[in-house]
Design a protein around this motif. Sequence first.
Motif, PDB file in Angstrom:
ATOM      1  N   ASP A 147       0.820  -1.208   0.000  1.00 51.54           N
ATOM      2  CA  ASP A 147       0.000   0.000   0.000  1.00 51.54           C
ATOM      3  C   ASP A 147       0.860   1.267   0.000  1.00 51.54           C
ATOM      4  O   ASP A 147       0.612   2.198  -0.759  1.00 51.54           O
ATOM      5  N   GLN A 155       3.462   1.070  -3.319  1.00 55.26           N
ATOM      6  CA  GLN A 155       2.903   0.646  -4.598  1.00 55.26           C
ATOM      7  C   GLN A 155       3.601  -0.601  -5.133  1.00 55.26           C
ATOM      8  O   GLN A 155       4.016  -0.669  -6.295  1.00 55.26           O
ATOM      9  N   THR A 179       3.609  -4.658  -6.121  1.00 53.07           N
ATOM     10  CA  THR A 179       2.655  -5.577  -6.718  1.00 53.07           C
ATOM     11  C   THR A 179       2.608  -6.884  -5.949  1.00 53.07           C
ATOM     12  O   THR A 179       3.646  -7.501  -5.686  1.00 53.07           O
ATOM     13  N   LEU A 201      -5.113  -3.088  -4.881  1.00 53.15           N
ATOM     14  CA  LEU A 201      -4.026  -2.439  -5.600  1.00 53.15           C
ATOM     15  C   LEU A 201      -4.483  -1.755  -6.876  1.00 53.15           C
ATOM     16  O   LEU A 201      -3.891  -0.771  -7.312  1.00 53.15           O
TER      17      LEU A 201
END
Length: 308
Positions: A175, A178, A180, A231
């Motif tokens: 979070d 960023q 993945t 996401l």
Amino acid sequence: MLMLVFITLSTDVLNAAPVDFDAAKRLAARIYADERTDFYCDCPIRWNSGKAQIDLKACGYQVRKNGPRAQRVEWEHVVPAQQFGASRACWKQGGREHCGDTDRKFRQIEADLFNLRPALGEVNGDRAHFRFAELPNVRPQHGACPIRIDFSRQLAEPRAEVRGDIARIYFYMADRYQLTLSEAEQKLFLRWHSEDPVDQRELTLMQRTAQQMGHSNDFVTGEKRWYPGYLSAQPEPVDAEPAAALRPLNSALQNSNVTAVLGNKNSKKYHLPQCSGYSQIKHENQQPFATEAQAIAAGYKLAGNCKK
């Protein structure tokens, strides 16, 4: 009454976040100064002047390959440096060392205290940058230490007691920076988050860390909730029920007596939770503060048994 340090942090605390990994390790040793076992093996730790000594015999640990490294405690990045660094230009040019020398953002991520845990050095090295998974067909390779590592597939399975902690660290790191997470990882971590909910120890360590970082891990406090699609900014399902893991946390928030900084009205000294004098202050003499900066502004000084 619980004082929520992640809400009342001052500017002074915001400036206290470590600037690099070396600084982070020094601060982590203070945050975890009363931690009794390591993260992956649950082996007893004894702290001496900020250095951790491990008792391998007491936990049935067996050296797999690297005896000297097994004898020391290291600061493990739960989300490995490769996972948050490999996509950066500096990593492609010269790996982690080059990123540490040239990339300020990488140094910030590498120094994030929420992502560090004390681990046996050999286990830290064996886990390397491997992703987490469940490996029921893999036998433990470190004696009674329950971590399982599949070197051929580059996967690691942690003990059940820390799986929720790991999930909430991954949610926080993804979070904030960023990162993945694959669909499989998200499903796994959501299950671990539910099966191993936040307990009082995790909450206390989060509060101490928040004092240094200037913000909380909101997936520990319950202010944020991970869900599939998080996401990609897909909206959370409107009929979703709060995660079961949050209910014990809400109870802990309501019933806990943990305070970030505790002053002694008589001595005008303040104590941190990891200091020996913290639990010895009589109730009528206690003066709670949300931060060290608030205590200092009120005329209190750091207690001698808690010198940094």
